[in-house]
Design a protein around this motif. Sequence first.
Motif, PDB file in Angstrom:
ATOM      1  N   GLN A  69      28.320  35.125  30.956  1.00 29.58           N
ATOM      2  CA  GLN A  69      27.059  35.467  31.635  1.00 29.58           C
ATOM      3  C   GLN A  69      26.845  36.971  31.749  1.00 29.58           C
ATOM      4  N   GLU A  70      27.579  37.746  31.018  1.00 26.82           N
ATOM      5  CA  GLU A  70      27.418  39.191  31.015  1.00 26.82           C
ATOM      6  C   GLU A  70      27.362  39.654  29.565  1.00 26.82           C
ATOM      7  N   ASP A  71      27.069  40.950  29.363  1.00 26.57           N
ATOM      8  CA  ASP A  71      27.073  41.470  28.006  1.00 26.57           C
ATOM      9  C   ASP A  71      28.441  42.038  27.658  1.00 26.57           C
ATOM     10  N   TYR A  72      29.466  41.458  28.258  1.00 29.32           N
ATOM     11  CA  TYR A  72      30.845  41.785  27.907  1.00 29.32           C
ATOM     12  C   TYR A  72      31.721  40.568  28.167  1.00 29.32           C
ATOM     13  N   VAL A  73      32.922  40.577  27.629  1.00 29.33           N
ATOM     14  CA  VAL A  73      33.851  39.468  27.819  1.00 29.33           C
ATOM     15  C   VAL A  73      34.350  39.486  29.250  1.00 29.33           C
ATOM     16  N   GLN A  74      34.186  38.362  29.944  1.00 33.32           N
ATOM     17  CA  GLN A  74      34.660  38.244  31.323  1.00 33.32           C
ATOM     18  C   GLN A  74      35.276  36.862  31.497  1.00 33.32           C
ATOM     19  N   LEU A  75      36.522  36.836  31.972  1.00 28.39           N
ATOM     20  CA  LEU A  75      37.205  35.571  32.212  1.00 28.39           C
ATOM     21  C   LEU A  75      37.275  35.223  33.693  1.00 28.39           C
ATOM     22  N   VAL A  76      37.331  36.246  34.548  1.00 27.98           N
ATOM     23  CA  VAL A  76      37.373  36.037  35.992  1.00 27.98           C
ATOM     24  C   VAL A  76      36.254  36.863  36.622  1.00 27.98           C
ATOM     25  N   THR A  77      35.376  36.220  37.366  1.00 27.74           N
ATOM     26  CA  THR A  77      34.238  36.900  37.978  1.00 27.74           C
ATOM     27  C   THR A  77      34.685  37.705  39.200  1.00 27.74           C
ATOM     28  N   PRO A  78      33.821  38.580  39.711  1.00 30.32           N
ATOM     29  CA  PRO A  78      34.160  39.313  40.936  1.00 30.32           C
ATOM     30  C   PRO A  78      34.440  38.399  42.128  1.00 30.32           C
ATOM     31  N   GLU A  79      33.917  37.169  42.069  1.00 26.72           N
ATOM     32  CA  GLU A  79      34.160  36.202  43.143  1.00 26.72           C
ATOM     33  C   GLU A  79      35.452  35.424  42.937  1.00 26.72           C
ATOM     34  N   GLY A  80      36.168  35.731  41.861  1.00 25.92           N
ATOM     35  CA  GLY A  80      37.439  35.061  41.603  1.00 25.92           C
ATOM     36  C   GLY A  80      37.310  33.735  40.887  1.00 25.92           C
ATOM     37  N   ILE A 106      41.403  44.493  42.108  1.00 25.25           N
ATOM     38  CA  ILE A 106      42.494  43.896  42.879  1.00 25.25           C
ATOM     39  C   ILE A 106      41.976  42.741  43.726  1.00 25.25           C
ATOM     40  N   ALA A 107      40.863  42.955  44.419  1.00 19.45           N
ATOM     41  CA  ALA A 107      40.290  41.899  45.247  1.00 19.45           C
ATOM     42  C   ALA A 107      39.916  40.692  44.386  1.00 19.45           C
ATOM     43  N   ARG A 108      39.442  40.942  43.169  1.00 16.06           N
ATOM     44  CA  ARG A 108      39.048  39.869  42.254  1.00 16.06           C
ATOM     45  C   ARG A 108      40.246  38.989  41.904  1.00 16.06           C
ATOM     46  N   LEU A 109      41.357  39.601  41.531  1.00 14.16           N
ATOM     47  CA  LEU A 109      42.537  38.823  41.167  1.00 14.16           C
ATOM     48  C   LEU A 109      43.111  38.107  42.389  1.00 14.16           C
ATOM     49  N   GLU A 110      43.034  38.743  43.536  1.00  6.25           N
ATOM     50  CA  GLU A 110      43.505  38.104  44.760  1.00  6.25           C
ATOM     51  C   GLU A 110      42.708  36.824  45.027  1.00  6.25           C
ATOM     52  N   LYS A 111      41.396  36.883  44.865  1.00  3.13           N
ATOM     53  CA  LYS A 111      40.556  35.697  45.071  1.00  3.13           C
ATOM     54  C   LYS A 111      40.897  34.603  44.056  1.00  3.13           C
ATOM     55  N   TYR A 112      41.150  35.021  42.823  1.00  5.73           N
ATOM     56  CA  TYR A 112      41.500  34.031  41.799  1.00  5.73           C
ATOM     57  C   TYR A 112      42.831  33.356  42.124  1.00  5.73           C
ATOM     58  N   LEU A 113      43.801  34.139  42.561  1.00  6.80           N
ATOM     59  CA  LEU A 113      45.090  33.567  42.955  1.00  6.80           C
ATOM     60  C   LEU A 113      44.927  32.626  44.141  1.00  6.80           C
ATOM     61  N   GLU A 114      44.070  32.991  45.074  1.00  6.94           N
ATOM     62  CA  GLU A 114      43.809  32.121  46.228  1.00  6.94           C
ATOM     63  C   GLU A 114      43.216  30.784  45.773  1.00  6.94           C
ATOM     64  N   SER A 115      42.309  30.843  44.791  1.00 10.88           N
ATOM     65  CA  SER A 115      41.678  29.617  44.303  1.00 10.88           C
ATOM     66  C   SER A 115      42.683  28.693  43.631  1.00 10.88           C
ATOM     67  N   ARG A 116      43.765  29.253  43.154  1.00  8.04           N
ATOM     68  CA  ARG A 116      44.818  28.478  42.492  1.00  8.04           C
ATOM     69  C   ARG A 116      45.948  28.102  43.447  1.00  8.04           C
ATOM     70  N   GLY A 117      45.812  28.525  44.707  1.00  9.25           N
ATOM     71  CA  GLY A 117      46.852  28.236  45.686  1.00  9.25           C
ATOM     72  C   GLY A 117      48.105  29.055  45.479  1.00  9.25           C
ATOM     73  N   ALA A 118      47.984  30.159  44.744  1.00 14.60           N
ATOM     74  CA  ALA A 118      49.151  30.982  44.408  1.00 14.60           C
ATOM     75  C   ALA A 118      49.262  32.240  45.256  1.00 14.60           C
ATOM     76  N   MET A 119      48.235  32.535  46.070  1.00 14.88           N
ATOM     77  CA  MET A 119      48.286  33.724  46.913  1.00 14.88           C
ATOM     78  C   MET A 119      48.849  33.326  48.284  1.00 14.88           C
ATOM     79  N   THR A 120      50.154  33.384  48.390  1.00 17.38           N
ATOM     80  CA  THR A 120      50.830  32.986  49.618  1.00 17.38           C
ATOM     81  C   THR A 120      51.083  34.196  50.510  1.00 17.38           C
ATOM     82  N   GLU A 121      51.390  33.934  51.768  1.00 18.17           N
ATOM     83  CA  GLU A 121      51.731  35.022  52.677  1.00 18.17           C
ATOM     84  C   GLU A 121      53.021  35.707  52.236  1.00 18.17           C
ATOM     85  N   GLU A 122      53.918  34.927  51.658  1.00 15.21           N
ATOM     86  CA  GLU A 122      55.167  35.507  51.156  1.00 15.21           C
ATOM     87  C   GLU A 122      54.882  36.496  50.034  1.00 15.21           C
ATOM     88  N   LEU A 123      53.937  36.146  49.149  1.00 17.17           N
ATOM     89  CA  LEU A 123      53.569  37.049  48.050  1.00 17.17           C
ATOM     90  C   LEU A 123      52.934  38.320  48.596  1.00 17.17           C
TER      91      LEU A 123
END
Length: 375
Positions: free
Chosen positions: A19-30, A298-315
Amino acid sequence: MLRTTVSNPDAAEADLLGQEDYVQLVTPEGERHANPTFDPWVADVTDEQLAGLYEDMVVVRRIDVEATALQRQGQLALWPPLLGQEAAQIGSARALRDDDFIMPSYRENGVAYCRGVALDDLVRVWRGYAHGSWDPQEHRMAIPAVIIGAQTLHAVGYAVGIMKDGADSAAITYFGDGATSQGDTNEAMIFAATYHAPVVFFCQNNHWAISEPVELQSKQHISERAPGFGIPSMRVDGNDVLAVMAATRVALDRAHTGGGPTYIEAVTYRMGPHTTSDDPTRYRSAEELAEWKAKDPIARLEKYLESRGAMTEELRARVNAKADSVAAEFRAGCIDMPKPEPMSLFDNVQVETNPVLERQRAQYAAYLAAFEGGE
């Protein structure tokens, strides 16, 4: 596999590019975009590896913030911040093989971190204690190049050497959008295309060449220039670490297998000043900065990890502890760095000495001796 994106993609192309004029795999919303062309190139990236990329970006940003503070406190003469460009640097650096060689500009401290450069070596030059900060052969990465665009020619020359050695490694060169207006960069692309050199041109389009916006340098996407030289190009979301990794892997695969040069335009944003001697509030708006902060890598990847259940408090705790530890080591290494001997100024200037250098050495020695004698 490679394509040049256009300024106004049609519906099919927009879907492919995210949906952009460039390659994007993860959106700003994660959110993860499916992309049949680039997904296979990152299909092996696990949640654990994504967490590793997240840690890299957090630590590199902490180093950058600490270095800026050190400069403000008089410990460094200058510092070129990379704030906002972490995904472009980490995603590309982690795609490289150990035997690939890097020709950076002066802002690739995130790439240097990935290459294992010692923390104090990141600031040795900026503290005025050395001509060059680290051993290029040890880290397979040249020292920072301050002359805009010069490193692109060095990369092509190195890549031609790789070919003549019969090796299957590659060279990659980093530069900003401002360097695309330099003759050196354009000449480098001519040579790369002519010799079919295994080199990747990695442009971090951070939208500002010091105080001049990219719109003044290019009326079309920067990636569209390369095909004119006979070099295929890609335009990628430079704040999307996964997309950057995929694009860099594509380009490196071409180089490693005899496909020749590739050009990547990573669309990112310099959220800080050009260097610590710059005041970006004089030439860009608060609204523009806010727009790009919403696309923070950084915030983008954090949101993506959260969506996958991989952003834990331990991490989070582990990454924050690592950043604190690295920052403390980095600061101590800078402040406690031994001062070089004055006469070492003449070391490592040239491979072989010559009468001019020896005369200068003798004159400087006499100058220093005058102080010792109380004159």
